[in-house]
Design an enzyme around this catalytic site. Structure first.
Site, PDB file in Angstrom:
ATOM      1  CG  ASP A 128      -5.153   5.034   2.856  1.00  0.00           C
ATOM      2  OD1 ASP A 128      -5.245   4.594   4.022  1.00  0.00           O
ATOM      3  OD2 ASP A 128      -4.151   5.630   2.429  1.00  0.00           O
ATOM      4  CB  CYS A 174      -0.989  -0.023   1.172  1.00  0.00           C
ATOM      5  SG  CYS A 174      -0.276   0.190   2.812  1.00  0.00           S
ATOM      6  CB  CYS A 201      -3.710   1.614   6.934  1.00  0.00           C
ATOM      7  SG  CYS A 201      -3.517   3.129   7.907  1.00  0.00           S
ATOM      8  NE  ARG A 202      -4.489   1.301   1.493  1.00  0.00           N
ATOM      9  CZ  ARG A 202      -4.362   1.980   0.371  1.00  0.00           C
ATOM     10  NH1 ARG A 202      -5.269   1.859  -0.583  1.00  0.00           N
ATOM     11  NH2 ARG A 202      -3.332   2.764   0.162  1.00  0.00           N
ATOM     12  CB  SER A 203       0.352  -3.464   2.855  1.00  0.00           C
ATOM     13  OG  SER A 203       1.086  -2.436   3.455  1.00  0.00           O
ATOM     14  CG  ASN A 221       4.369  -1.586   5.109  1.00  0.00           C
ATOM     15  OD1 ASN A 221       5.460  -1.883   5.575  1.00  0.00           O
ATOM     16  ND2 ASN A 221       3.419  -2.487   4.970  1.00  0.00           N
TER      17      ASN A 221
END
Length: 159
Positions: free
Chosen positions: A120, A7, A12-14, A10
């Site tokens: 995001d 993401c 939140c999402r990933s 690095n």
């Protein structure tokens, strides 16, 4: 098999995708995450990502943000990007077609081949993080299923 989730920062999402994926694949599958920017390098995942993962019984507290490297493009078998801008950034780092072929938009595993992105949640609250968790969980389940099918039905060639 080595899988990389990517993401922007690095945090939140990933990291969530990495944590979820690790719960769904066999021990021999290596899963990691990275970002396309180094702004948060060395930092823990966002506290809301940590809490969301914890609610679902996943511990991502040991993860640290890091930027994607050229070595990642060489060493990972599959690189899943959370949104189009991230994917374009990662593709721009690829040095050859073999590396480019490893890169895909995460939502494509759910059959969403348009402009579907994992949103995001950084500027949102816990509800946005939970929504992202649910998307990532569904996608990671699909990736794990495909891996399982590949290992149970390996391609063999008669010579």
């Amino acid at each position: 098999m080595k899988i990389l989730m990517v993401c922007l920062g690095n945090i939140c999402r990933s990291p969530l995708a990495e944590g979820i994926m690790k719960t769904k694949v066999p021990a021999g599958v290596h899963v990691d995450s990275a970002g396309t920017i180094s702004q948060h390098e060395g930092k823990h995942p966002d506290p809301r990502a940590l809490k969301t993962a914890e609610i679902h019984g996943i511990d991502i507290s040991g993860q640290r943000s890091r930027p994607i490297t050229h070595a990642d493009l060489e060493n990972f078998d599959a690189i899943y990007c959370m949104d189009i801008n991230v994917m374009e950034d990662v593709i721009s780092k690829a040095e050859n077609e073999e590396q480019r072929q490893k890169i895909s938009l995460f939502m494509e595993v759910l059959g969403d081949h348009g402009n579907a992105e994992v949103p995001d949640p950084y500027w949102g609250g816990m509800e946005e993080f939970e929504n992202v968790y649910q998307l990532l969980d569904c996608g990671c389940e699909q990736i794990a299923r495909r891996l399982n099918e590949q290992t149970q039905n390996p391609i063999t060639y008669d010579l």
